[in-house]
Enzyme design. Sequence first.
Site, PDB file in Angstrom:
ATOM      1  N   ASP A  82      44.146  50.748  34.274  1.00 25.45           N
ATOM      2  CA  ASP A  82      43.797  50.998  35.679  1.00 25.45           C
ATOM      3  C   ASP A  82      44.279  52.391  36.073  1.00 25.45           C
ATOM      4  O   ASP A  82      45.124  52.997  35.407  1.00 25.45           O
ATOM      5  CB  ASP A  82      44.478  49.953  36.589  1.00 25.45           C
ATOM      6  CG  ASP A  82      43.701  49.701  37.880  1.00 25.45           C
ATOM      7  OD1 ASP A  82      43.070  48.636  38.002  1.00 25.45           O
ATOM      8  OD2 ASP A  82      43.729  50.586  38.777  1.00 25.45           O
ATOM      9  N   ASN A 130      35.322  46.192  33.792  1.00 29.23           N
ATOM     10  CA  ASN A 130      35.441  45.637  35.142  1.00 29.23           C
ATOM     11  C   ASN A 130      35.621  46.702  36.223  1.00 29.23           C
ATOM     12  O   ASN A 130      35.179  46.513  37.356  1.00 29.23           O
ATOM     13  CB  ASN A 130      36.639  44.669  35.166  1.00 29.23           C
ATOM     14  CG  ASN A 130      37.045  44.298  36.577  1.00 29.23           C
ATOM     15  OD1 ASN A 130      36.408  43.489  37.230  1.00 29.23           O
ATOM     16  ND2 ASN A 130      38.114  44.932  37.074  1.00 29.23           N
ATOM     17  N   TYR A 172      25.639  52.015  44.867  1.00 32.48           N
ATOM     18  CA  TYR A 172      26.218  50.843  44.196  1.00 32.48           C
ATOM     19  C   TYR A 172      25.109  49.972  43.608  1.00 32.48           C
ATOM     20  O   TYR A 172      25.183  49.535  42.461  1.00 32.48           O
ATOM     21  CB  TYR A 172      27.061  50.053  45.200  1.00 32.48           C
ATOM     22  CG  TYR A 172      27.791  48.857  44.606  1.00 32.48           C
ATOM     23  CD1 TYR A 172      29.034  49.016  43.985  1.00 32.48           C
ATOM     24  CD2 TYR A 172      27.261  47.569  44.678  1.00 32.48           C
ATOM     25  CE1 TYR A 172      29.711  47.927  43.451  1.00 32.48           C
ATOM     26  CE2 TYR A 172      27.931  46.477  44.151  1.00 32.48           C
ATOM     27  CZ  TYR A 172      29.160  46.662  43.542  1.00 32.48           C
ATOM     28  OH  TYR A 172      29.831  45.581  43.007  1.00 32.48           O
ATOM     29  N   LYS A 177      24.709  49.094  39.611  1.00 33.18           N
ATOM     30  CA  LYS A 177      24.822  47.731  39.067  1.00 33.18           C
ATOM     31  C   LYS A 177      23.514  47.297  38.399  1.00 33.18           C
ATOM     32  O   LYS A 177      23.521  46.503  37.458  1.00 33.18           O
ATOM     33  CB  LYS A 177      25.260  46.752  40.157  1.00 33.18           C
ATOM     34  CG  LYS A 177      26.676  47.024  40.669  1.00 33.18           C
ATOM     35  CD  LYS A 177      27.701  46.896  39.539  1.00 33.18           C
ATOM     36  CE  LYS A 177      29.116  47.169  39.996  1.00 33.18           C
ATOM     37  NZ  LYS A 177      30.114  47.045  38.922  1.00 33.18           N
ATOM     38  N   ILE A 184      33.270  38.196  46.462  1.00 26.50           N
ATOM     39  CA  ILE A 184      34.520  37.585  46.010  1.00 26.50           C
ATOM     40  C   ILE A 184      35.668  38.172  46.834  1.00 26.50           C
ATOM     41  O   ILE A 184      35.655  39.365  47.158  1.00 26.50           O
ATOM     42  CB  ILE A 184      34.748  37.887  44.499  1.00 26.50           C
ATOM     43  CG1 ILE A 184      33.505  37.503  43.662  1.00 26.50           C
ATOM     44  CG2 ILE A 184      35.994  37.186  43.978  1.00 26.50           C
ATOM     45  CD1 ILE A 184      33.062  36.062  43.748  1.00 26.50           C
ATOM     46  N   THR A 208      38.402  40.035  47.352  1.00 28.54           N
ATOM     47  CA  THR A 208      39.198  41.078  46.675  1.00 28.54           C
ATOM     48  C   THR A 208      39.344  42.255  47.643  1.00 28.54           C
ATOM     49  O   THR A 208      38.623  42.332  48.646  1.00 28.54           O
ATOM     50  CB  THR A 208      38.483  41.607  45.408  1.00 28.54           C
ATOM     51  OG1 THR A 208      37.317  42.343  45.828  1.00 28.54           O
ATOM     52  CG2 THR A 208      38.079  40.504  44.455  1.00 28.54           C
TER      53      THR A 208
HETATM   54  P1  NAD Z   1      38.729  45.980  43.551  1.00 25.77           P
HETATM   55  O1  NAD Z   1      38.414  47.242  44.238  1.00 25.77           O
HETATM   56  O2  NAD Z   1      39.343  44.895  44.322  1.00 25.77           O
HETATM   57  O3  NAD Z   1      39.598  46.291  42.233  1.00 25.77           O
HETATM   58  C1  NAD Z   1      39.095  47.236  41.320  1.00 25.77           C
HETATM   59  C2  NAD Z   1      40.188  47.728  40.394  1.00 25.77           C
HETATM   60  O4  NAD Z   1      39.601  48.776  39.601  1.00 25.77           O
HETATM   61  C3  NAD Z   1      41.376  48.346  41.140  1.00 25.77           C
HETATM   62  O5  NAD Z   1      42.565  47.920  40.508  1.00 25.77           O
HETATM   63  C4  NAD Z   1      41.148  49.844  40.993  1.00 25.77           C
HETATM   64  O6  NAD Z   1      42.359  50.592  40.986  1.00 25.77           O
HETATM   65  C5  NAD Z   1      40.453  49.910  39.628  1.00 25.77           C
HETATM   66  N1  NAD Z   1      39.644  51.119  39.463  1.00 25.77           N
HETATM   67  C6  NAD Z   1      38.778  51.687  40.346  1.00 25.77           C
HETATM   68  N2  NAD Z   1      38.259  52.802  39.834  1.00 25.77           N
HETATM   69  C7  NAD Z   1      38.796  52.951  38.588  1.00 25.77           C
HETATM   70  C8  NAD Z   1      38.648  53.918  37.557  1.00 25.77           C
HETATM   71  N3  NAD Z   1      37.858  55.010  37.708  1.00 25.77           N
HETATM   72  N4  NAD Z   1      39.337  53.754  36.408  1.00 25.77           N
HETATM   73  C9  NAD Z   1      40.165  52.681  36.245  1.00 25.77           C
HETATM   74  N5  NAD Z   1      40.356  51.757  37.192  1.00 25.77           N
HETATM   75  C10 NAD Z   1      39.678  51.887  38.348  1.00 25.77           C
HETATM   76  O7  NAD Z   1      37.344  45.451  42.907  1.00 25.77           O
HETATM   77  P2  NAD Z   1      36.874  43.948  42.560  1.00 25.77           P
HETATM   78  O8  NAD Z   1      36.273  43.363  43.776  1.00 25.77           O
HETATM   79  O9  NAD Z   1      37.949  43.241  41.830  1.00 25.77           O
HETATM   80  O10 NAD Z   1      35.657  44.287  41.580  1.00 25.77           O
HETATM   81  C11 NAD Z   1      35.783  44.317  40.170  1.00 25.77           C
HETATM   82  C12 NAD Z   1      34.397  44.526  39.568  1.00 25.77           C
HETATM   83  O11 NAD Z   1      33.533  43.463  39.987  1.00 25.77           O
HETATM   84  C13 NAD Z   1      33.722  45.814  40.029  1.00 25.77           C
HETATM   85  O12 NAD Z   1      32.970  46.362  38.968  1.00 25.77           O
HETATM   86  C14 NAD Z   1      32.804  45.347  41.140  1.00 25.77           C
HETATM   87  O13 NAD Z   1      31.723  46.200  41.342  1.00 25.77           O
HETATM   88  C15 NAD Z   1      32.390  43.987  40.611  1.00 25.77           C
HETATM   89  N6  NAD Z   1      31.943  43.071  41.666  1.00 25.77           N
HETATM   90  C16 NAD Z   1      32.773  42.706  42.669  1.00 25.77           C
HETATM   91  C17 NAD Z   1      32.310  41.848  43.658  1.00 25.77           C
HETATM   92  C18 NAD Z   1      33.180  41.380  44.790  1.00 25.77           C
HETATM   93  O14 NAD Z   1      32.643  40.738  45.693  1.00 25.77           O
HETATM   94  N7  NAD Z   1      34.462  41.653  44.815  1.00 25.77           N
HETATM   95  C19 NAD Z   1      31.001  41.377  43.616  1.00 25.77           C
HETATM   96  C20 NAD Z   1      30.174  41.780  42.569  1.00 25.77           C
HETATM   97  C21 NAD Z   1      30.657  42.631  41.589  1.00 25.77           C
END
Ligand code: NAD
Length: 252
Positions: A37, A90, A156, A160, A189, A191
């Site tokens: 991260d 992720n 975004y 995706k 989700i 988060t």
């Molecule tokens: P979040 O923002 O809560 O956490 C993301 C993590 O990734 C953080 O710890 C951040 O520091 C890290 N990060 C960001 N950019 C980075 C980089 N360049 N290099 C390394 N680390 C990096 O996100 P989340 O909601 O847990 O989402 C995780 C994945 O799931 C993402 O790809 C997101 O697009 C996808 N997603 C999330 C949701 C949702 O509703 N939360 C829905 C669909 C898809």
Amino acid sequence: MDRVKDKVVIVTGGAMGIGKSACLLLAKEGATVAVTDLNDKAGQEVVDLIVKGGGKAKFWDHNTADEKDAERVAREVFETFGKIDGLVNNAGIEGPNKPTHELTEAEWDAVQAVNVKGVFFCTKHVIPYMLKNGSGSIVNLSSIYGLVSAPDIPPYHASKGAVRLMTKTDALIYAKDKIRVNSVHPGFISTPMVDRFSKSAGATRDDIALLHPLGRVGQPDEIGYGILFLISDESSFMTGSEVVIDGGYTAR
Ligand code: NAD
């Protein structure tokens, strides 16, 4: 307890949200987890939690948008643990919530740099170790926003959608090498990403919950279990698949 016993798995963006859940579940089921991260403090806390619970993990500071970092992390994980069985792409960002005509090129590029190029870089540099290993499983985090549209966050959606097809292409290229590649498509989700997004959209948690037929947002573990399944050998006949975990969002 042993669904991914002795597998070495890299989880990018493992410090928070869905990535954190995946790290904890993979470790609980016997994997050695490379948590990577940008956020060193929160990432190290995930590792400490795993180690305190008797699991195996190590943290790597890693910007997935930087190819040199991707090469270094893959090499160091291999040198540290002796092999790489799994990669969870992720890390992702939502980017600015503006209509297309207000977006700058820099804003557009910043989202593609992490969400698209980041997946490419990490996959590119992990594949040689999986080829050496004779097998592997890669899980790419796409989204419901990679399947259907909504009138928000254009870069975004584009990113995706790209991840969805990158997954299928790599699944076909590496099937002969027993490297499986699948995508996961979460609904909303709970988060930090969704907290930021709802604020930018002027939406309450209830507004977002009601977009899902199940009437609520999902929890990180509800995605983490899908990732665990795809990394495990339980999904050994799956590649190029889209695993949709969305409370019914795309069923309409
Ligand atoms: P979040 O923002 O809560 O956490 C993301 C993590 O990734 C953080 O710890 C951040 O520091 C890290 N990060 C960001 N950019 C980075 C980089 N360049 N290099 C390394 N680390 C990096 O996100 P989340 O909601 O847990 O989402 C995780 C994945 O799931 C993402 O790809 C997101 O697009 C996808 N997603 C999330 C949701 C949702 O509703 N939360 C829905 C669909 C898809």
